[in-house]
Design a protein around this motif. Structure first.
Motif, mmCIF file in Angstrom:
data_model
loop_
_atom_site.group_PDB
_atom_site.id
_atom_site.type_symbol
_atom_site.label_atom_id
_atom_site.label_comp_id
_atom_site.label_asym_id
_atom_site.label_seq_id
_atom_site.Cartn_x
_atom_site.Cartn_y
_atom_site.Cartn_z
ATOM 1 N N ALA A 158 -3.955 -4.476 -11.094
ATOM 2 C CA ALA A 158 -4.936 -4.699 -10.276
ATOM 3 C C ALA A 158 -4.606 -3.848 -9.126
ATOM 4 O O ALA A 158 -3.554 -4.004 -8.121
ATOM 5 C CB ALA A 158 -5.610 -5.998 -9.749
ATOM 6 N N HIS A 159 -5.597 -2.851 -8.433
ATOM 7 C CA HIS A 159 -5.396 -2.095 -7.447
ATOM 8 C C HIS A 159 -6.819 -1.566 -7.081
ATOM 9 O O HIS A 159 -7.697 -1.267 -7.689
ATOM 10 C CB HIS A 159 -4.435 -0.925 -7.601
ATOM 11 N N VAL A 160 -6.834 -1.304 -5.585
ATOM 12 C CA VAL A 160 -8.190 -0.415 -5.083
ATOM 13 C C VAL A 160 -7.728 0.996 -4.868
ATOM 14 O O VAL A 160 -6.276 0.983 -4.067
ATOM 15 C CB VAL A 160 -8.704 -1.145 -4.043
ATOM 16 N N HIS A 161 -8.557 1.684 -4.711
ATOM 17 C CA HIS A 161 -8.081 3.253 -4.444
ATOM 18 C C HIS A 161 -8.869 3.375 -2.967
ATOM 19 O O HIS A 161 -10.041 3.056 -2.722
ATOM 20 C CB HIS A 161 -8.738 4.289 -5.308
ATOM 21 N N LEU A 162 -8.272 3.774 -2.157
ATOM 22 C CA LEU A 162 -8.808 3.906 -0.557
ATOM 23 C C LEU A 162 -8.863 5.455 -0.518
ATOM 24 O O LEU A 162 -7.609 6.019 -0.598
ATOM 25 C CB LEU A 162 -8.028 3.395 0.236
ATOM 26 N N THR A 203 -4.766 6.387 -1.131
ATOM 27 C CA THR A 203 -3.960 5.534 -1.127
ATOM 28 C C THR A 203 -4.365 4.304 -2.112
ATOM 29 O O THR A 203 -5.606 4.131 -2.354
ATOM 30 C CB THR A 203 -3.955 4.757 0.443
ATOM 31 N N LEU A 204 -3.122 3.782 -2.727
ATOM 32 C CA LEU A 204 -3.442 2.413 -3.430
ATOM 33 C C LEU A 204 -3.090 1.351 -2.644
ATOM 34 O O LEU A 204 -2.073 1.140 -2.141
ATOM 35 C CB LEU A 204 -2.612 2.754 -4.948
ATOM 36 N N VAL A 205 -3.922 0.198 -3.001
ATOM 37 C CA VAL A 205 -3.491 -1.023 -2.322
ATOM 38 C C VAL A 205 -3.453 -2.126 -3.511
ATOM 39 O O VAL A 205 -4.474 -2.271 -4.278
ATOM 40 C CB VAL A 205 -4.380 -1.575 -1.443
ATOM 41 N N VAL A 212 -10.722 1.332 -10.360
ATOM 42 C CA VAL A 212 -10.848 2.089 -11.830
ATOM 43 C C VAL A 212 -10.041 1.025 -12.868
ATOM 44 O O VAL A 212 -10.480 0.183 -13.427
ATOM 45 C CB VAL A 212 -10.159 3.578 -11.844
ATOM 46 N N GLY A 213 -8.505 1.466 -12.715
ATOM 47 C CA GLY A 213 -7.457 0.519 -13.666
ATOM 48 C C GLY A 213 -7.482 0.926 -14.927
ATOM 49 O O GLY A 213 -6.908 0.252 -15.767
ATOM 50 N N LEU A 214 -7.979 1.946 -15.469
ATOM 51 C CA LEU A 214 -7.666 2.349 -16.894
ATOM 52 C C LEU A 214 -6.358 3.098 -17.085
ATOM 53 O O LEU A 214 -6.021 2.806 -18.194
ATOM 54 C CB LEU A 214 -8.989 3.529 -16.908
ATOM 55 N N GLU A 215 -5.555 3.555 -16.052
ATOM 56 C CA GLU A 215 -4.258 4.010 -16.187
ATOM 57 C C GLU A 215 -3.240 3.074 -16.096
ATOM 58 O O GLU A 215 -2.319 2.808 -16.638
ATOM 59 C CB GLU A 215 -4.171 5.341 -15.348
ATOM 60 N N VAL A 216 -3.289 2.399 -14.890
ATOM 61 C CA VAL A 216 -2.457 1.213 -14.861
ATOM 62 C C VAL A 216 -2.782 -0.157 -14.651
ATOM 63 O O VAL A 216 -3.445 -0.645 -13.957
ATOM 64 C CB VAL A 216 -1.578 1.670 -13.281
ATOM 65 N N ALA A 252 0.803 -1.339 0.042
ATOM 66 C CA ALA A 252 0.010 0.039 -0.024
ATOM 67 C C ALA A 252 0.791 1.161 0.085
ATOM 68 O O ALA A 252 1.828 1.326 0.776
ATOM 69 C CB ALA A 252 -0.896 0.092 1.236
ATOM 70 N N PHE A 253 0.432 2.287 -0.662
ATOM 71 C CA PHE A 253 1.274 3.472 -0.924
ATOM 72 C C PHE A 253 0.286 4.545 -1.509
ATOM 73 O O PHE A 253 -0.637 4.373 -2.002
ATOM 74 C CB PHE A 253 2.377 3.290 -1.823
ATOM 75 N N LEU A 254 1.063 5.853 -1.102
ATOM 76 C CA LEU A 254 -0.112 6.981 -1.444
ATOM 77 C C LEU A 254 0.102 7.124 -3.055
ATOM 78 O O LEU A 254 0.949 7.031 -3.584
ATOM 79 C CB LEU A 254 0.809 8.071 -0.807
ATOM 80 N N ASP A 255 -1.134 7.675 -3.502
ATOM 81 C CA ASP A 255 -1.347 7.982 -4.721
ATOM 82 C C ASP A 255 -0.683 9.200 -5.178
ATOM 83 O O ASP A 255 -0.843 10.276 -4.312
ATOM 84 C CB ASP A 255 -2.693 8.055 -5.337
ATOM 85 N N ILE A 256 0.149 9.358 -5.952
ATOM 86 C CA ILE A 256 0.862 10.742 -6.333
ATOM 87 C C ILE A 256 0.154 11.701 -6.927
ATOM 88 O O ILE A 256 0.472 12.699 -6.978
ATOM 89 C CB ILE A 256 2.211 10.706 -7.267
ATOM 90 N N ASN A 257 -1.061 11.581 -7.119
ATOM 91 C CA ASN A 257 -1.985 12.440 -7.820
ATOM 92 C C ASN A 257 -3.314 12.302 -7.061
ATOM 93 O O ASN A 257 -4.380 11.959 -7.814
ATOM 94 C CB ASN A 257 -2.023 12.178 -9.370
ATOM 95 N N PRO A 258 -3.110 12.689 -5.779
ATOM 96 C CA PRO A 258 -4.428 12.346 -4.814
ATOM 97 C C PRO A 258 -5.715 13.112 -5.090
ATOM 98 O O PRO A 258 -5.836 14.351 -5.591
ATOM 99 C CB PRO A 258 -3.849 12.514 -3.451
HETATM 100 P P1 AMP Z 1 -5.946 3.671 -12.560
HETATM 101 O O1 AMP Z 1 -5.408 2.990 -13.180
HETATM 102 O O2 AMP Z 1 -7.256 4.474 -13.484
HETATM 103 O O3 AMP Z 1 -7.045 3.068 -11.277
HETATM 104 O O4 AMP Z 1 -5.282 4.999 -11.907
HETATM 105 C C1 AMP Z 1 -3.883 4.921 -11.418
HETATM 106 C C2 AMP Z 1 -3.632 5.605 -10.394
HETATM 107 O O5 AMP Z 1 -2.219 5.221 -10.020
HETATM 108 C C3 AMP Z 1 -3.931 7.003 -10.355
HETATM 109 O O6 AMP Z 1 -4.621 7.734 -9.599
HETATM 110 C C4 AMP Z 1 -2.273 7.698 -10.482
HETATM 111 O O7 AMP Z 1 -2.283 8.729 -10.080
HETATM 112 C C5 AMP Z 1 -1.593 6.656 -9.704
HETATM 113 N N1 AMP Z 1 -0.219 6.385 -10.111
HETATM 114 C C6 AMP Z 1 0.189 6.500 -11.097
HETATM 115 N N2 AMP Z 1 1.651 6.463 -11.043
HETATM 116 C C7 AMP Z 1 1.926 6.393 -9.817
HETATM 117 C C8 AMP Z 1 3.087 6.069 -9.026
HETATM 118 N N3 AMP Z 1 4.398 6.178 -9.426
HETATM 119 N N4 AMP Z 1 2.957 6.421 -7.614
HETATM 120 C C9 AMP Z 1 1.836 6.535 -6.984
HETATM 121 N N5 AMP Z 1 0.433 6.543 -7.693
HETATM 122 C C10 AMP Z 1 0.641 6.378 -8.803
#
Ligand code: AMP
Length: 132
Positions: free
Chosen positions: A92-96, A38-40, A85-89, A26-32
């Motif tokens: 698999a992850h959950v946003h808290l 937090t992302l898990v 969401v998961g459209l960007e990365v 688990a780590f902080l989202d860099i674009n909160p």
């Molecule tokens: P999504 O895949 O649409 O659920 O979004 C991916 C999330 O990961 C976004 O909220 C980004 O801000 C976050 N993110 C992308 N790269 C990083 C990183 N290197 N460290 C922390 N968060 C990240």
């Protein structure tokens, strides 16, 4: 090629870590969206959350539960929301997200600007409240 999150788990890319065990991180989202976002993630790299095997999926939720409790202890908020969401990365992850209003969990809302030292301090505070 490894996902950016696998690179974070391996320490190839820095992160503001909250907690980890053998299977989850688990780590902080860099674009909160909001303070404490937090992302898990599972350490096992699978693109879509619902393609995880059942054991990893349940384990991820159990780990996210402990992270959410640490967030509630650390951040003054109405509750902790959870989103997938998961459209960007494609890992698999959950946003808290600690929320007070529905716009806090709206991914099209304006993001919170935070300095590196704020992330470091916040991650330490949440981490201290994490009970494994
Ligand atoms: P999504 O895949 O649409 O659920 O979004 C991916 C999330 O990961 C976004 O909220 C980004 O801000 C976050 N993110 C992308 N790269 C990083 C990183 N290197 N460290 C922390 N968060 C990240």
């Amino acid at each position: 090629m490894s996902s950016i999150f696998t690179k974070i788990i391996k320490g190839e890319i820095p992160s503001y870590k909250i907690a980890e065990d053998e299977r989850f991180y688990a780590f902080l989202d860099i674009n909160p969206n909001a303070k404490g976002h937090t992302l898990v993630i599972p350490k096992k790299e699978v693109d879509k959350l619902f393609d995880l095997d059942a054991e990893t999926y349940v384990g991820l939720m159990q780990f996210a539960h402990k992270v959410a409790k640490a967030l509630e202890k650390t951040i003054d908020c109405n509750r902790v929301g959870m989103t997938v969401v998961g459209l960007e990365v494609p890992h698999a992850h959950v946003h808290l997200i600690p929320i007070n209003r529905v716009s806090d969990i709206n991914f099209t809302s304006k993001k919170l600007a935070m300095q590196q030292e704020d992330f470091v301090k916040l991650a330490k505070e949440i981490s201290r409240n994490f009970e494994s």
